[in-house]
Design a protein around this motif. Structure first.
Motif, PDB file in Angstrom:
ATOM      1  N   SER A   1       0.842  -1.195   0.000  1.00  0.00           N
ATOM      2  CA  SER A   1       0.000   0.000   0.000  1.00  0.00           C
ATOM      3  C   SER A   1       0.876   1.243   0.000  1.00  0.00           C
ATOM      4  O   SER A   1       1.928   1.266   0.623  1.00  0.00           O
TER       5      SER A   1
ATOM      6  N   GLY B   1     -12.616   0.003  -3.477  1.00  0.00           N
ATOM      7  CA  GLY B   1     -13.457  -1.177  -3.322  1.00  0.00           C
ATOM      8  C   GLY B   1     -12.800  -2.155  -2.372  1.00  0.00           C
ATOM      9  O   GLY B   1     -11.884  -1.801  -1.632  1.00  0.00           O
ATOM     10  N   THR B   2     -13.229  -3.374  -2.446  1.00  0.00           N
ATOM     11  CA  THR B   2     -12.728  -4.412  -1.545  1.00  0.00           C
ATOM     12  C   THR B   2     -11.531  -5.129  -2.165  1.00  0.00           C
ATOM     13  O   THR B   2     -11.604  -6.305  -2.530  1.00  0.00           O
ATOM     14  N   TYR B   3     -10.427  -4.396  -2.280  1.00  0.00           N
ATOM     15  CA  TYR B   3      -9.190  -4.957  -2.826  1.00  0.00           C
ATOM     16  C   TYR B   3      -8.009  -4.166  -2.286  1.00  0.00           C
ATOM     17  O   TYR B   3      -8.167  -3.088  -1.727  1.00  0.00           O
ATOM     18  N   SER B   4      -6.814  -4.718  -2.474  1.00  0.00           N
ATOM     19  CA  SER B   4      -5.569  -4.061  -2.088  1.00  0.00           C
ATOM     20  C   SER B   4      -4.906  -3.484  -3.323  1.00  0.00           C
ATOM     21  O   SER B   4      -5.125  -3.958  -4.438  1.00  0.00           O
TER      22      SER B   4
ATOM     23  N   SER C   1      -3.040  -4.415  -8.568  1.00  0.00           N
ATOM     24  CA  SER C   1      -4.440  -4.252  -8.942  1.00  0.00           C
ATOM     25  C   SER C   1      -4.563  -3.247 -10.078  1.00  0.00           C
ATOM     26  O   SER C   1      -3.665  -2.441 -10.314  1.00  0.00           O
TER      27      SER C   1
END
Length: 127
Positions: free
Chosen positions: A7, A16-19, A31
């Motif tokens: 990160s 959203g629901t991701y790294s 991503s």
């Protein structure tokens, strides 16, 4: 299997629901990045070239947070809402990558988040 979440605040935060990226052993999975400015989370202003540049800058920042750079990219996926813009991708990509080039796919899509015209993700191999 060693797994690490990557990160950085130098790239847009996940919407959203991701790294931003996940490192598994010596492989880093980045991503998808759209042309958001990290500081404002708004789309960069300008034409498709400006969007492509911003996507590469975002990917570069996440790669750096993983201790890597574009020389470590082994696979790049490019998603475009208009495949007629692919020559611009090639032109801009030549500013960021040198031979040997990574494997790559170009996919035409109907739409992307926040009405972006381009999104890219990548896989990196780190020694």
């Amino acid at each position: 299997m060693a797994r690490e979440i990557i990160s950085t605040d130098k790239a847009p935060q996940a919407i959203g629901t991701y790294s931003q990226a996940v490192k598994v052993d010596n492989t880093v999975y980045l991503s998808g990045q759209i042309p958001l400015l990290p500081e404002t989370m708004q789309l960069v202003e300008g034409d498709i070239e400006a969007q492509i540049v911003q996507v590469f800058e975002n990917l570069k920042a996440v790669a750096a947070a993983a201790g890597a750079d574009f020389s470590h990219v082994v696979k790049l996926n490019v998603f475009l809402t208009d495949l007629a813009n692919f020559p611009v991708v090639n032109e801009v990509m030549a500013r960021y990558f040198h031979e040997p080039y990574p494997a790559r796919a170009a996919i035409g899509v109907a739409a992307l988040p926040k009405a972006a015209e381009v999104e890219m993700d990548a896989v990196l191999a780190i020694d």
